[in-house]
Design an enzyme around this catalytic site. Structure first.
Site, mmCIF file in Angstrom:
data_model
loop_
_atom_site.group_PDB
_atom_site.id
_atom_site.type_symbol
_atom_site.label_atom_id
_atom_site.label_comp_id
_atom_site.label_asym_id
_atom_site.label_seq_id
_atom_site.Cartn_x
_atom_site.Cartn_y
_atom_site.Cartn_z
ATOM 1 C CE LYS A 87 -22.224 5.075 -0.103
ATOM 2 N NZ LYS A 87 -21.459 6.315 -0.088
ATOM 3 N N GLY A 112 -7.359 5.708 7.607
ATOM 4 C CA GLY A 112 -7.485 4.970 6.355
ATOM 5 C C GLY A 112 -6.979 5.813 5.201
ATOM 6 N N GLY A 171 -8.165 9.587 5.883
ATOM 7 C CA GLY A 171 -7.711 10.089 7.188
ATOM 8 C C GLY A 171 -6.201 10.300 7.230
HETATM 9 N N1 PHE Z 1 -17.790 7.280 -1.586
HETATM 10 C C1 PHE Z 1 -18.042 8.507 -2.258
HETATM 11 C C2 PHE Z 1 -18.826 9.443 -1.384
HETATM 12 O O1 PHE Z 1 -19.380 9.042 -0.369
HETATM 13 C C3 PHE Z 1 -18.818 8.247 -3.485
HETATM 14 C C4 PHE Z 1 -18.176 8.506 -4.788
HETATM 15 C C5 PHE Z 1 -18.912 8.255 -5.879
HETATM 16 C C6 PHE Z 1 -16.918 9.029 -4.943
HETATM 17 C C7 PHE Z 1 -18.419 8.512 -7.137
HETATM 18 C C8 PHE Z 1 -16.411 9.268 -6.170
HETATM 19 C C9 PHE Z 1 -17.177 9.015 -7.263
HETATM 20 O O2 PHE Z 1 -18.926 10.604 -1.667
#
Ligand code: PHE
Length: 351
Positions: free
Chosen positions: A81, A187, A190
């Site tokens: 992350k 958002g 949601g």
């Molecule tokens: N924000 C997404 C999640 O928490 C992360 C994600 C990464 C989405 C790559 C799409 C592609 O799952």
């Protein structure tokens, strides 16, 4: 696989990079939790934090959750992350570009062990910039740039699949029609879930911190919640905003029988899963319910699957949910613990 990372004596992650971007002067944290199953993936969260340490905690906790999310979704990836701690000026396009350049350097420095994607506060355009700056280390660029675009719809579809499976488990019916649902957060994801549930005959009430969205909610024919939905008399609660909604206190007060939603890290700590369980509330782990977006991105951009095949992989979240809830009932442990056991089994199978 522990998710309590910073509260534990053992540092569970492979890498944690924290720096104040040399161009932007903005704090950035990138956590790589695991690359055991493949390169780590996880979104880039751009958000203000009361304290920079909170940004680091968010990065490490969210990265660990991504490892489980990928394993449970059957994706050959680990979890990571990125957190950009917005000092409040990142709507300025010039400053934003500087911070994306700083972030791109951190990502490039990780040598391909971390690939980013969208998350709260980051856009497909941001992904485009990072893709160019890193030579390809981002998912979900706009379709016009060759990416898979906005992942919100796939995330919402995954949540609906989990809701239907959860509804079968808890209410013994495959139709959600007539159920009272409360959605916290209107958002990008949601709002899609709200519309889909209303069209399935649910009575939908929305709680949203941003008062400016009230008109949109009411224009969609949905009810605007007056108070806190947590203690409302609901059948289903859908956490679709930032995490940390379920604390020991709110879990005890929660009256919904089923809780399923796309928010990441919904529990303030591990013990909350047991409180919900004892309280008679079935909680579908967020790592399972929220995987639609990442499944879509990986299937489309990496595995070369078409929309139809990809949609069926997203819909498989329903089968995973059913498996977890059935196993949890059989062995009388929380869905959270069950999901973790299944993730650990999958990791072993891959080794
Ligand atoms: N924000 C997404 C999640 O928490 C992360 C994600 C990464 C989405 C790559 C799409 C592609 O799952």
């Amino acid at each position: 696989m522990s998710r309590s990372d910073l509260q534990s004596t053992r540092f569970d992650h492979e890498v944690l990079r924290v720096e104040r971007g040399p161009r932007s002067d903005v704090a950035i944290a990138v956590a790589v939790h695991s690359t055991q199953a493949g390169p780590a993936i996880g979104g880039c969260r751009i958000k203000s934090y009361p304290d920079w340490r909170d940004g680091i905690t968010d990065a490490t906790r969210l990265a660990a959750a991504m490892t489980e999310k990928c394993l449970l979704a059957g994706l050959p990836h680990g979890g990571g992350k990125a957190v950009v701690m917005d000092p409040g000026n990142l709507h300025d396009v010039d400053v934003r570009h500087l911070v994306l350049e700083d972030l791109a350097d951190v990502i490039t420095g990780l040598g391909g062990t971390y690939i980013t994607g969208p998350d709260i506060g980051s856009t497909p355009e941001d992904m485009d910039a990072i893709h160019q700056l890193t030579g390809g280390l981002s998912f979900c660029r706009p379709e016009a740039s060759g990416g898979s675009g906005n992942s919100s719809n796939a995330t919402a579809q995954g949540v609906i699949a989990a809701l239907v499976a959860g509804g079968e488990h808890v209410f013994s019916t495959s139709s959600l029609s007539g159920l009272r649902v409360g959605i916290i957060g209107y958002g990008s994801v949601g709002s899609l879930i709200a519309e889909s549930l209303a069209s399935r005959g649910c009575t939908v009430t929305v709680a949203e911190a941003n008062q400016q969205r009230r008109d949109d909610v009411e224009a969609a024919g949905l009810e605007w919640a007056r108070g806190d939905l947590l203690e409302e008399d609901l059948d289903i609660l859908v956490p679709a905003a930032v995490g940390g909604l379920l604390s020991p206190e709110s879990a005890r007060a929660c009256r919904a029988r089923l809780v399923v939603g796309p928010a990441n890290n919904q529990l303030t700590d591990e013990g909350v899963a047991s409180i919900l369980h004892e309280n008679g509330t079935t909680w579908v782990p967020d790592v399972v319910a929220s995987a639609g977006g990442i499944i879509h991105a990986v299937c489309r951009e990496e595995m070369g699957l078409d929309e139809q095949e990809t949609a069926s992989r997203v819909a498989a979240i329903g089968a995973t949910t059913a498996e977890i809830l059935a196993e949890s009932r059989d062995v009388a442990i929380t869905p959270q613990a069950t999901a973790r056991n299944i993730a650990a089994r999958r990791l072993k199978e891959m080794a």
